[in-house]
Design an enzyme around this catalytic site. Structure first.
Site, mmCIF file in Angstrom:
data_model
loop_
_atom_site.group_PDB
_atom_site.id
_atom_site.type_symbol
_atom_site.label_atom_id
_atom_site.label_comp_id
_atom_site.label_asym_id
_atom_site.label_seq_id
_atom_site.Cartn_x
_atom_site.Cartn_y
_atom_site.Cartn_z
ATOM 1 N N LYS A 67 -4.516 12.826 0.858
ATOM 2 C CA LYS A 67 -4.495 12.299 2.235
ATOM 3 C C LYS A 67 -3.123 11.726 2.580
ATOM 4 C CE LYS A 67 -7.817 9.209 1.845
ATOM 5 N NZ LYS A 67 -8.363 9.378 0.501
ATOM 6 N N ARG B 189 -14.388 4.340 5.685
ATOM 7 C CA ARG B 189 -14.795 4.578 4.300
ATOM 8 C C ARG B 189 -16.312 4.616 4.161
ATOM 9 N NH1 ARG B 189 -9.766 4.423 1.623
ATOM 10 N NH2 ARG B 189 -10.034 4.162 -0.584
ATOM 11 N N ARG C 70 0.166 10.737 -10.254
ATOM 12 C CA ARG C 70 0.811 10.225 -9.034
ATOM 13 C C ARG C 70 1.841 9.139 -9.354
ATOM 14 N NH1 ARG C 70 -2.727 8.815 -3.889
ATOM 15 N NH2 ARG C 70 -3.864 7.402 -5.258
ATOM 16 N N ARG D 242 0.375 3.269 -9.214
ATOM 17 C CA ARG D 242 -0.541 2.280 -8.653
ATOM 18 C C ARG D 242 -1.454 1.740 -9.753
ATOM 19 N NH1 ARG D 242 -3.261 4.658 -3.226
ATOM 20 N NH2 ARG D 242 -5.104 3.761 -4.214
ATOM 21 N N ARG E 50 -13.940 4.523 -8.048
ATOM 22 C CA ARG E 50 -13.477 4.949 -6.718
ATOM 23 C C ARG E 50 -14.174 6.237 -6.292
ATOM 24 N NH1 ARG E 50 -7.286 5.253 -7.680
ATOM 25 N NH2 ARG E 50 -7.072 5.734 -5.471
HETATM 26 P P1 AMP Z 1 -6.440 4.010 -0.792
HETATM 27 O O1 AMP Z 1 -4.982 3.695 -0.776
HETATM 28 O O2 AMP Z 1 -6.937 4.598 0.505
HETATM 29 O O3 AMP Z 1 -6.862 4.815 -1.998
HETATM 30 O O4 AMP Z 1 -7.195 2.607 -0.911
HETATM 31 C C1 AMP Z 1 -7.028 1.778 -2.039
HETATM 32 C C2 AMP Z 1 -8.111 0.726 -2.076
HETATM 33 O O5 AMP Z 1 -8.027 -0.108 -0.905
HETATM 34 C C3 AMP Z 1 -9.535 1.242 -2.088
HETATM 35 O O6 AMP Z 1 -9.979 1.583 -3.386
HETATM 36 C C4 AMP Z 1 -10.290 0.034 -1.522
HETATM 37 O O7 AMP Z 1 -10.413 -0.975 -2.492
HETATM 38 C C5 AMP Z 1 -9.340 -0.484 -0.471
HETATM 39 N N1 AMP Z 1 -9.550 0.126 0.862
HETATM 40 C C6 AMP Z 1 -8.724 0.995 1.525
HETATM 41 N N2 AMP Z 1 -9.237 1.347 2.712
HETATM 42 C C7 AMP Z 1 -10.433 0.714 2.804
HETATM 43 C C8 AMP Z 1 -11.460 0.660 3.795
HETATM 44 N N3 AMP Z 1 -11.384 1.385 4.918
HETATM 45 N N4 AMP Z 1 -12.553 -0.121 3.545
HETATM 46 C C9 AMP Z 1 -12.649 -0.854 2.423
HETATM 47 N N5 AMP Z 1 -11.731 -0.853 1.437
HETATM 48 C C10 AMP Z 1 -10.628 -0.093 1.622
#
Ligand code: AMP
Length: 216
Positions: free
Chosen positions: A14, A89, A128, A163, A174
């Site tokens: 993404k 999400r 990554r 990360r 996740r």
């Molecule tokens: P990402 O960078 O999109 O993989 O997000 C990393 C982490 O941020 C996720 O595993 C969640 O803990 C949190 N997170 C990101 N976006 C959301 C969302 N829309 N709702 C809740 N938690 C989020």
């Protein structure tokens, strides 16, 4: 410019796709994960709590996400077109987003699902690497985006990092969270007639070509 929502399992690409869209069409890329990581890095008292949730691979409280997202969407550049990466999400976030777009005067736009197998995700996640200075995304297992020099950003020379939630253990949670909570969005948006599916297992350029076809 049509607004876009990207839906995909963690590590499906993404962020990489959103960056290409930003470069080509000048989209505003809004990653709720990045916004949360910014809070963790700042001295905001919420940072420590959010860090713990992120490292466990769990979802952050919906209300907090709405607050930071609404703030970002209210900025004037968002009128040029927004790519949402990491939001919604779950179905309640999607329902809330239907209200938020009306409040801030934006269109819902289209939803793109990047479809990818679970096996590929492990490779994408563990390989990554990110640049803390310019935000470039690399993958040491993908010759298309492997850094030329180990741990060094090709674009700005920054020292690449991984990360803290990009490991197999956190990925399990996740991915399970994605299947249980995020995947139901596929039907939610299919029923609205705004969902397009793209094969996320292809190369970066091929994926981008397919997405261009949907936008143009
Ligand atoms: P990402 O960078 O999109 O993989 O997000 C990393 C982490 O941020 C996720 O595993 C969640 O803990 C949190 N997170 C990101 N976006 C959301 C969302 N829309 N709702 C809740 N938690 C989020």
């Amino acid at each position: 410019m049509m607004n876009l929502i990207l839906i995909a399992a963690p590590g499906a690409g993404k962020g990489t796709l959103a960056k290409s869209l930003k470069e080509k069409y000048n989209y505003v890329h809004i990653s709720t994960g990045d916004l949360l990581r910014d809070i963790v890095k700042s001295d905001d008292p919420l940072g420590a709590k959010i860090k713990d949730i992120l490292e466990k691979g769990l979802l952050v409280d919906d209300e907090l996400i709405y607050e930071i997202l609404k703030k970002r969407l209210s900025e004037s550049d968002c009128k040029n077109g927004v790519v949402l990466d990491g939001f919604p999400r779950n179905v309640s976030q999607a329902q809330k987003y239907d209200e938020i777009v009306k409040e801030v005067g934006l269109d819902l736009g289209k939803v793109i699902l990047l479809d990818i197998s679970e096996e590929l995700l492990i490779k994408r996640i563990t390989g990554r690497r990110l640049c803390p200075d310019c935000g470039a995304i690399y993958n040491i297992f993908n010759p298309e985006i492997c850094p030329k020099e180990e741990n060094k950003c090709d674009k700005c020379g920054g020292t690449l990092y991984q990360r803290s939630d990009d490991n197999e253990e956190a990925l399990k949670t996740r991915y399970a969270t994605y299947v249980e909570q995020t995947a139901p969005l596929i039907n939610y948006y299919k029923e609205k007639g705004i969902l397009s599916v793209v094969d996320g297992g292809m190369g970066i350029d091929e994926t981008f070509e397919q997405v261009k076809g949907i936008i143009e």
